[in-house]
Write an enzyme that holds these catalytic residues in place. Structure first.
Site, mmCIF file in Angstrom:
data_model
loop_
_atom_site.group_PDB
_atom_site.id
_atom_site.type_symbol
_atom_site.label_atom_id
_atom_site.label_comp_id
_atom_site.label_asym_id
_atom_site.label_seq_id
_atom_site.Cartn_x
_atom_site.Cartn_y
_atom_site.Cartn_z
ATOM 1 N NE ARG A 1 -16.747 -109.605 30.258
ATOM 2 C CZ ARG A 1 -16.763 -108.272 30.073
ATOM 3 N NH1 ARG A 1 -16.058 -107.475 30.845
ATOM 4 N NH2 ARG A 1 -17.523 -107.761 29.121
ATOM 5 C CB SER B 1 -18.811 -111.789 25.057
ATOM 6 O OG SER B 1 -19.198 -110.469 24.836
ATOM 7 C CD GLU C 1 -17.420 -112.900 28.864
ATOM 8 O OE1 GLU C 1 -18.598 -113.014 29.221
ATOM 9 O OE2 GLU C 1 -16.980 -111.907 28.272
HETATM 10 N N1 EPU Z 1 -16.895 -106.041 15.829
HETATM 11 C C1 EPU Z 1 -16.972 -106.495 14.523
HETATM 12 N N2 EPU Z 1 -17.924 -107.433 14.217
HETATM 13 C C2 EPU Z 1 -18.800 -107.908 15.139
HETATM 14 C C3 EPU Z 1 -18.718 -107.445 16.457
HETATM 15 C C4 EPU Z 1 -17.753 -106.512 16.794
HETATM 16 O O1 EPU Z 1 -16.205 -106.091 13.656
HETATM 17 O O2 EPU Z 1 -19.640 -108.735 14.776
HETATM 18 C C5 EPU Z 1 -15.863 -105.034 16.163
HETATM 19 C C6 EPU Z 1 -16.246 -103.617 15.794
HETATM 20 O O3 EPU Z 1 -15.067 -102.965 15.354
HETATM 21 C C7 EPU Z 1 -16.658 -102.990 17.113
HETATM 22 C C8 EPU Z 1 -15.746 -103.727 18.089
HETATM 23 O O4 EPU Z 1 -15.650 -105.034 17.551
HETATM 24 O O5 EPU Z 1 -16.438 -101.630 17.127
HETATM 25 C C9 EPU Z 1 -16.259 -103.771 19.501
HETATM 26 O O6 EPU Z 1 -17.567 -104.327 19.534
HETATM 27 P P1 EPU Z 1 -18.539 -104.061 20.786
HETATM 28 O O7 EPU Z 1 -18.571 -102.617 21.128
HETATM 29 O O8 EPU Z 1 -19.827 -104.743 20.506
HETATM 30 O O9 EPU Z 1 -17.795 -104.728 21.996
HETATM 31 P P2 EPU Z 1 -17.080 -106.147 22.162
HETATM 32 O O10 EPU Z 1 -15.636 -105.901 22.373
HETATM 33 O O11 EPU Z 1 -17.471 -107.075 21.079
HETATM 34 C C10 EPU Z 1 -17.251 -106.085 24.778
HETATM 35 C C11 EPU Z 1 -17.729 -107.006 25.879
HETATM 36 C C12 EPU Z 1 -19.245 -106.965 25.972
HETATM 37 C C13 EPU Z 1 -19.696 -105.529 26.249
HETATM 38 C C14 EPU Z 1 -19.163 -104.623 25.132
HETATM 39 C C15 EPU Z 1 -19.430 -103.173 25.408
HETATM 40 C C16 EPU Z 1 -16.067 -108.757 26.025
HETATM 41 C C17 EPU Z 1 -15.738 -110.185 25.765
HETATM 42 N N3 EPU Z 1 -17.276 -108.361 25.629
HETATM 43 O O12 EPU Z 1 -17.722 -106.643 23.553
HETATM 44 O O13 EPU Z 1 -19.636 -107.766 27.082
HETATM 45 O O14 EPU Z 1 -21.107 -105.437 26.310
HETATM 46 O O15 EPU Z 1 -17.725 -104.768 25.022
HETATM 47 O O16 EPU Z 1 -18.631 -102.724 26.442
HETATM 48 O O17 EPU Z 1 -15.245 -108.041 26.590
HETATM 49 C C18 EPU Z 1 -20.298 -109.951 27.702
HETATM 50 O O18 EPU Z 1 -19.282 -109.983 28.397
HETATM 51 O O19 EPU Z 1 -21.099 -110.917 27.659
HETATM 52 C C19 EPU Z 1 -20.574 -108.772 26.910
HETATM 53 C C20 EPU Z 1 -21.631 -108.672 26.106
#
Ligand code: EPU
Length: 338
Positions: free
Chosen positions: A162, A237, A333
């Site tokens: 990012r 995010s 972010e």
């Molecule tokens: N999780 C929770 N509670 C929540 C949300 C997430 O416990 O409410 C935990 C779960 O263990 C889950 C893990 O977080 O397995 C990962 O969650 P998710 O797959 O939704 O991904 P993220 O790390 O929360 C990142 C990016 C997203 C992108 C997704 C998928 C960042 C800051 N965000 O989110 O990007 O869509 O991975 O690759 O790196 C964005 O940048 O706006 C965005 C949406």
């Protein structure tokens, strides 16, 4: 091209924050942009693209320049590659769908990300194991004070998680007008290793997916947990996933055995910020019209008429609590405009 006065920006930012721009101008071509720059040589400008990664917390007294330069051109095609030149004002998801329709591969995992093509390099947008940098060839950008065009190669952009040179060394100095992508034709290299994609493809009994299949499951996954900005204001995010030391991680694991993590290298571990926020009890909570999304705690939302300051206050409350409980600093972010 005309200047509009006292224009509400509610429709120009995906958070749906209602702030006023004292002067607003939309540019639809590069010469128009050059014109605005040469007519306002000493003036501070606020460059507005898709407005999908910002939180506006006050009215803008500067001249707001909305980049609406459209157009997609096929530059060259070889056996298995195609180079596309895409103007900054193209909607990102529409562009990804254009690629799927024409069987150009590489961007399918980035389906349904809000925003415009021109701002995608700034934060190296990424999702489901793919980042913009994987297909980014170069971009053209205009230097705001000199009006000179500069070409940034993939290397010049210094892409990171990012992050890019446009968020550091040259922050606020250039306006990106065009991006060139290097994509595949025919023999695509699919990235389906992300758990949720693998599972969704299996549920659909798809064993040899096409780029269209991958795009469709990504859309399905995103729709199932991320709010649609046209229905509930948000900027995806709100925070970056923090990277902590392995020592701190091992320590945290003792008190929280179920803490999810991604290993970056021997010394560094990435922790999903959504998990940390959920642990602190914020998920699904609402204060007036500002809240934390009920299905993904990393997304802050504007239910209707929240002000930017209310969203900002909520984000600071979350940061404070995460610092207090986990000794982890959450970085935003989203760009805070204050
Ligand atoms: N999780 C929770 N509670 C929540 C949300 C997430 O416990 O409410 C935990 C779960 O263990 C889950 C893990 O977080 O397995 C990962 O969650 P998710 O797959 O939704 O991904 P993220 O790390 O929360 C990142 C990016 C997203 C992108 C997704 C998928 C960042 C800051 N965000 O989110 O990007 O869509 O991975 O690759 O790196 C964005 O940048 O706006 C965005 C949406």
């Amino acid at each position: 091209m005309k200047i509009e006065h006292n224009k509400s920006l509610k429709k120009y930012n995906t958070f749906g924050i209602d702030v006023i721009a004292s002067e607003f101008i939309e540019v639809t071509s590069e010469p128009e942009l050059q014109n605005v720059l040469s007519q306002n040589p000493t003036r501070e400008l606020f460059v507005l693209s898709g407005g999908s990664n910002m939180l506006l917390t006050k009215n803008l007294e500067t001249l707001v320049v909305h980049i609406a330069i459209k157009g997609i051109t096929v530059l060259k095609q070889a056996k298995n590659t195609v180079f596309l030149s895409v103007n900054a004002g193209e909607n990102w998801h529409d562009f990804v769908q254009y690629c799927i329709k024409n069987n150009y591969g590489g961007l399918e995992n980035l389906s349904l990300i809000p925003g415009y093509v021109g701002s995608a390099p700034i934060q190296n947008i990424g999702a489901y194991g793919v980042e913009l940098k994987d297909t980014f060839e170069s971009c053209e950008a205009i230097h705001i004070t000199t009006g000179k065009k500069h070409i940034f190669s993939n290397k010049d952009c210094k892409f990171g998680y990012r992050n890019s040179v446009f968020k550091s060394e040259v922050k606020g100095k250039y306006i990106i007008t065009n991006v060139t992508f290097k994509l595949t034709q025919n023999e695509h290299i699919l990235n389906t290793s992300y758990g949720a994609i693998e599972n969704a493809l299996r549920d659909k009994n798809i064993s040899t997916p096409t780029i269209k299949d991958v795009s469709e499951v990504v859309i399905q996954i995103r729709k199932s947990k991320l709010p649609d900005p046209s229905e509930i204001g948000n900027s995806g995010s709100f925070f970056k996933n923090p990277i902590i030391s392995s020592a701190q991680f091992l320590d945290l694991q003792k008190s929280h055995p179920d803490i999810p993590s991604y290993k970056i290298d021997e010394q560094n571990i990435k922790i999903p910020a959504g998990w940390l926020i959920e642990q602190c009890g914020f998920k699904g909570k609402r204060w007036g019209d500002a809240g934390v999304h009920k299905k993904q705690a990393l997304v802050l939302v504007n239910y209707d008429n929240a002000t930017g300051k209310e969203i900002l206050t909520l984000s600071q409350k979350i940061q404070k609590e995460i610092q207090h409980r986990f000794n982890i600093k959450l970085e935003t972010e989203v760009n805070i405009i204050s």
